[in-house]
Design a protein around this motif. Structure first.
Motif, PDB file in Angstrom:
ATOM      1  N   THR A 103       0.819  -1.209   0.000  1.00 13.05           N
ATOM      2  CA  THR A 103       0.000   0.000   0.000  1.00 13.05           C
ATOM      3  C   THR A 103       0.851   1.256   0.000  1.00 13.05           C
ATOM      4  N   ASP A 104       1.820   1.317   0.898  1.00  7.30           N
ATOM      5  CA  ASP A 104       2.733   2.460   1.000  1.00  7.30           C
ATOM      6  C   ASP A 104       4.016   1.970   1.662  1.00  7.30           C
ATOM      7  N   MET A 105       4.950   2.876   1.915  1.00  5.94           N
ATOM      8  CA  MET A 105       6.203   2.439   2.527  1.00  5.94           C
ATOM      9  C   MET A 105       6.930   3.623   3.150  1.00  5.94           C
ATOM     10  N   GLY A 111      20.293   9.269   6.179  1.00  3.55           N
ATOM     11  CA  GLY A 111      19.890   9.769   7.489  1.00  3.55           C
ATOM     12  C   GLY A 111      18.507  10.392   7.538  1.00  3.55           C
ATOM     13  N   LYS A 112      17.716  10.257   6.463  1.00  2.00           N
ATOM     14  CA  LYS A 112      16.367  10.833   6.428  1.00  2.00           C
ATOM     15  C   LYS A 112      15.322   9.747   6.175  1.00  2.00           C
ATOM     16  N   LYS A 113      14.101  10.027   6.635  1.00  2.00           N
ATOM     17  CA  LYS A 113      12.988   9.107   6.428  1.00  2.00           C
ATOM     18  C   LYS A 113      11.924   9.780   5.563  1.00  2.00           C
ATOM     19  N   TYR A 114      11.453   9.036   4.563  1.00  2.00           N
ATOM     20  CA  TYR A 114      10.420   9.559   3.668  1.00  2.00           C
ATOM     21  C   TYR A 114       9.220   8.614   3.660  1.00  2.00           C
ATOM     22  N   PHE A 115       8.045   9.202   3.815  1.00  2.00           N
ATOM     23  CA  PHE A 115       6.816   8.413   3.699  1.00  2.00           C
ATOM     24  C   PHE A 115       6.404   8.468   2.233  1.00  2.00           C
ATOM     25  N   ILE A 116       6.306   7.285   1.590  1.00  2.77           N
ATOM     26  CA  ILE A 116       5.957   7.223   0.172  1.00  2.77           C
ATOM     27  C   ILE A 116       4.576   6.602   0.009  1.00  2.77           C
ATOM     28  N   THR A 117       3.699   7.333  -0.628  1.00  6.39           N
ATOM     29  CA  THR A 117       2.331   6.880  -0.863  1.00  6.39           C
ATOM     30  C   THR A 117       1.825   7.503  -2.154  1.00  6.39           C
ATOM     31  N   ALA A 187       2.124  17.034   3.735  1.00  8.92           N
ATOM     32  CA  ALA A 187       3.267  17.448   4.553  1.00  8.92           C
ATOM     33  C   ALA A 187       2.953  17.224   6.035  1.00  8.92           C
ATOM     34  N   LYS A 188       1.726  17.499   6.429  1.00  8.98           N
ATOM     35  CA  LYS A 188       1.305  17.269   7.813  1.00  8.98           C
ATOM     36  C   LYS A 188       1.366  15.783   8.152  1.00  8.98           C
ATOM     37  N   MET A 189       0.951  14.946   7.204  1.00  8.93           N
ATOM     38  CA  MET A 189       0.963  13.501   7.419  1.00  8.93           C
ATOM     39  C   MET A 189       2.385  12.991   7.631  1.00  8.93           C
ATOM     40  N   ALA A 190       3.329  13.528   6.852  1.00  8.62           N
ATOM     41  CA  ALA A 190       4.736  13.127   6.999  1.00  8.62           C
ATOM     42  C   ALA A 190       5.241  13.460   8.397  1.00  8.62           C
ATOM     43  N   LYS A 191       4.875  14.654   8.885  1.00  3.50           N
ATOM     44  CA  LYS A 191       5.278  15.062  10.242  1.00  3.50           C
ATOM     45  C   LYS A 191       4.687  14.121  11.279  1.00  3.50           C
ATOM     46  N   GLY A 194       6.549  11.070  11.755  1.00  3.43           N
ATOM     47  CA  GLY A 194       7.935  11.249  12.167  1.00  3.43           C
ATOM     48  C   GLY A 194       8.924  11.177  11.021  1.00  3.43           C
ATOM     49  N   CYS A 195       8.476  11.581   9.821  1.00  4.39           N
ATOM     50  CA  CYS A 195       9.334  11.531   8.633  1.00  4.39           C
ATOM     51  C   CYS A 195       9.817  12.929   8.241  1.00  4.39           C
ATOM     52  N   ASP A 196      10.925  12.957   7.540  1.00  4.97           N
ATOM     53  CA  ASP A 196      11.491  14.225   7.081  1.00  4.97           C
ATOM     54  C   ASP A 196      10.864  14.701   5.777  1.00  4.97           C
ATOM     55  N   GLY A 197      10.224  13.774   5.062  1.00  2.28           N
ATOM     56  CA  GLY A 197       9.650  14.151   3.781  1.00  2.28           C
ATOM     57  C   GLY A 197       8.527  13.237   3.356  1.00  2.28           C
ATOM     58  N   ILE A 198       7.800  13.673   2.340  1.00  2.89           N
ATOM     59  CA  ILE A 198       6.692  12.911   1.773  1.00  2.89           C
ATOM     60  C   ILE A 198       6.897  12.832   0.269  1.00  2.89           C
TER      61      ILE A 198
END
Length: 287
Positions: A103-105, A111-117, A187-191, A194-198
């Motif tokens: 679904t997503d990942m 050193g950064k975390k990205y929410f991908i959807t 952007a709010k969802m990424a925050k 706890g991710c640095d980016g979306i």
């Protein structure tokens, strides 16, 4: 010139529709190598295939290319579900070798975390009022058809490509407001996660900017924009537009690397055998 990336992300190819630029995306993937390929939703357009869409050989070639990347380059492929390929819900999650369908990942790099959807889960229209989403899809399909007609005549007159749908969306205030709200909510969802980016797709608008301290990136689409997101091995992201790729320079660079011994296993030239087959050793007599 970089042709080898750590990660490449593409979305909204909409295979099965007339507007899909399947030949272009295959050509694009032939020029670049990557360790990770993320297909971020709406790769197959199940909605159109149910109505009037047609699956063609050129659409199959896209998956043939992806399979070759898995087999020959050991690329890890992540196929994330979109709203137009929501039929994947029936098999999620699924992993076969280097292919993962989910679904997503959350992607971690440098050193950064990205929410991908894909992004449709944040769209209340496609989630709660599905019939309105289908109606909007019909309007967009008509706009793409009209776009092809307009550009056919522009091409005959030597004029550059013009995106009619992008122009219409930029002029409709409600559409502009929707895109701004969409990007802000993501952007709010990424925050919240706890991710640095979306990283998303869905709205067919390639973008890379900072929203309230969060890296917002949209890979665009392969219907009009023909764009992709690429990350190098230092963790830097960039948007690549198909229309701006110098294919000749890339080809020349690959040939030069091959002869200098820096081909990294890539043989850009077709192998030709100068040894005649056994059947030709005794050619038949001519009368």
């Amino acid at each position: 010139m970089k042709t080898h990336f750590k990660t490449i992300i593409v979305s909204d190819i909409h295979l099965g529709t007339k507007g899909s630029k399947s030949k272009e995306i295959v050509r694009f993937l032939k020029q670049y190598r990557c360790e990770n390929l993320i297909l971020n939703g709406d790769i197959i357009d199940g909605w159109q295939l149910k109505k009037s869409g047609t699956w063609k050989r050129k659409h199959t070639r896209f998956f043939n290319r992806v399979i070759k990347m898995i087999d020959n380059q050991k690329t890890k492929v992540f196929y994330l579900r979109g709203n137009h390929d929501d039929f994947l819900d029936q098999i999620l999650p699924l992993q076969i070798g280097n292919l993962s369908i989910q679904t997503d990942m959350i992607y971690e790099s440098a050193g950064k975390k990205y929410f991908i959807t894909h992004g449709d889960v944040f769209d209340s229209i496609t989630t709660n009022l599905r019939w309105i989403a289908y109606l909007g899809d019909m309007g967009y399909t008509f706009l793409l058809w009209l776009n092809r007609v307009v550009n056919h005549y522009r091409f005959k007159r030597g004029l550059p490509y013009f995106s009619l749908s992008q122009y219409v969306k930029s002029k409709v205030k409600s559409a502009v407001s929707y895109v701004d709200q969409y990007e802000t909510e993501l952007a709010k969802m990424a925050k919240a996660k706890g991710c640095d980016g979306i990283i998303c797709g869905h709205i067919h608008k390639a973008e890379k900017r900072i929203i309230d301290g969060v890296e917002y990136m949209n890979s665009g689409d392969w219907v009009e924009t023909m764009s992709a997101l690429a990350e190098d091995h230092e963790g830097n992201w960039q948007l690549i537009y198909y229309s701006e790729i110098d294919f000749k320079s890339i080809r020349d660079n690959q040939v030069g690397s091959f002869f200098s011994g820096e081909n990294d296993g890539v043989i850009p030239l077709r192998q030709v055998s100068f040894t005649p087959p056994k059947d030709d050793l005794n050619p038949p007599a001519f009368r």
